[in-house]
Scaffold this motif. Structure first.
Motif, short mmCIF file in Angstrom:
data_model
loop_
_atom_site.label_atom_id
_atom_site.label_comp_id
_atom_site.label_asym_id
_atom_site.label_seq_id
_atom_site.Cartn_x
_atom_site.Cartn_y
_atom_site.Cartn_z
N TYR A 57 0.86 -1.18 0.00
CA TYR A 57 0.00 0.00 0.00
C TYR A 57 0.90 1.23 0.00
O TYR A 57 1.83 1.33 0.80
CB TYR A 57 -0.92 0.03 1.22
N ARG A 104 0.79 5.48 0.00
CA ARG A 104 0.06 6.75 0.08
C ARG A 104 0.94 7.82 -0.55
O ARG A 104 2.04 8.10 -0.06
CB ARG A 104 -0.25 7.10 1.53
N ASP A 157 -3.96 7.00 -3.16
CA ASP A 157 -3.90 5.65 -2.60
C ASP A 157 -3.62 4.66 -3.71
O ASP A 157 -4.42 4.53 -4.65
CB ASP A 157 -5.24 5.27 -1.95
N PHE A 204 -14.36 2.61 3.91
CA PHE A 204 -13.01 2.05 4.02
C PHE A 204 -11.97 3.10 3.67
O PHE A 204 -10.98 3.26 4.38
CB PHE A 204 -12.85 0.81 3.12
N ARG A 205 -12.19 3.83 2.57
CA ARG A 205 -11.22 4.87 2.18
C ARG A 205 -11.08 5.93 3.27
O ARG A 205 -9.98 6.39 3.56
CB ARG A 205 -11.61 5.51 0.85
N LEU A 224 -9.10 4.47 6.08
CA LEU A 224 -7.71 4.35 5.64
C LEU A 224 -6.99 5.70 5.72
O LEU A 224 -5.87 5.79 6.22
CB LEU A 224 -7.67 3.81 4.21
N GLN A 225 -7.66 6.75 5.25
CA GLN A 225 -7.04 8.08 5.31
C GLN A 225 -6.84 8.57 6.74
O GLN A 225 -5.94 9.36 7.01
CB GLN A 225 -7.88 9.09 4.51
N CYS A 260 -5.85 6.74 9.14
CA CYS A 260 -4.69 6.03 9.69
C CYS A 260 -3.41 6.78 9.33
O CYS A 260 -3.18 7.10 8.16
CB CYS A 260 -4.61 4.61 9.11
N ILE A 296 -2.70 1.01 9.67
CA ILE A 296 -3.19 0.55 8.37
C ILE A 296 -3.26 -0.97 8.34
O ILE A 296 -4.25 -1.55 7.87
CB ILE A 296 -2.31 1.11 7.23
N LEU A 335 -6.26 -2.02 10.15
CA LEU A 335 -7.47 -1.79 9.36
C LEU A 335 -7.68 -2.92 8.35
O LEU A 335 -8.78 -3.46 8.24
CB LEU A 335 -7.39 -0.45 8.63
N PHE A 336 -6.64 -3.30 7.62
CA PHE A 336 -6.76 -4.41 6.67
C PHE A 336 -7.11 -5.71 7.40
O PHE A 336 -7.88 -6.51 6.90
CB PHE A 336 -5.47 -4.59 5.86
N TRP A 351 -11.04 -5.10 8.98
CA TRP A 351 -12.17 -4.55 8.24
C TRP A 351 -13.10 -5.64 7.73
O TRP A 351 -12.67 -6.62 7.15
CB TRP A 351 -11.68 -3.73 7.05
#
Length: 166
Positions: free
Chosen positions: A80, A82, A99, A129-130, A133-134, A136, A142, A145-146, A149
């Motif tokens: 991932y 950013r 992302d 989810f987005r 994610l933002q 985090c 992160i 979260l994965f 979720w």
């Protein structure tokens, strides 16, 4: 738990990456995978660039899922990234990509790769989810979260608590 959670590792979460263009992004990914995963940087960067030249991997909404088959890879690897600032990826909505989920798969690809790609597209199309994610700010948040979720998580999602998961 997302289907991606077993492939997303904390060391492969690159936050605040500044690159000038897709080529530089793919070179940076290649160098990272060479350092961490012992894959040839040029092979990774070239495979990603070849796939991108066949058609943009941008979904829109600030998201891209660059993916490629890599010779010598024996398992799927997900990274991932950013991007700061966002990067022009020829997205269908013309939005800059901030992302990027990079999927590297063994060659030849199999059904698991296609299912993972479809899952990733669905996950990153989810506004909740987005947003989470933002929110985090650290790789460990992160990864949590994965790992945590689920579609049902939306009702109890508190992005400020993601880092305290598990």
């Amino acid at each position: 738990m997302t289907a991606l959670s077993r492939y997303v590792q904390t060391e492969d979460l690159l936050l605040g990456l500044e690159v000038a263009d897709k080529r530089q992004l793919f070179q940076t990914i290649g160098l990272h995978t060479e350092r961490i995963g012992n894959l040839p940087a040029d092979a990774v960067a070239s495979a990603l660039m070849r796939r991108e030249m066949a058609g943009s991997t941008a979904l829109g909404l600030g998201v891209a899922i660059p993916h490629a088959r890599v010779s010598g890879l024996n398992h799927i690897r997900a990274l991932y990234v950013r991007l700061v600032p966002g990067l022009d990826f020829d997205a269908p909505d013309a939005a800059l990509v901030s992302d990027a989920l990079v999927l590297l798969v063994p060659s030849p690809a199999n059904q698991e790769h296609l299912e993972l790609l479809a899952h990733a597209a669905s996950l990153f199309s989810d506004r909740a989810f987005r947003g989470a994610l933002q929110a985090c700010k650290k790789p460990i948040e992160i990864k949590a979260l994965f790992d945590g979720w689920t579609p049902e998580a939306l009702a109890r999602c508190d992005p400020s608590r993601i880092g305290n998961a598990r």
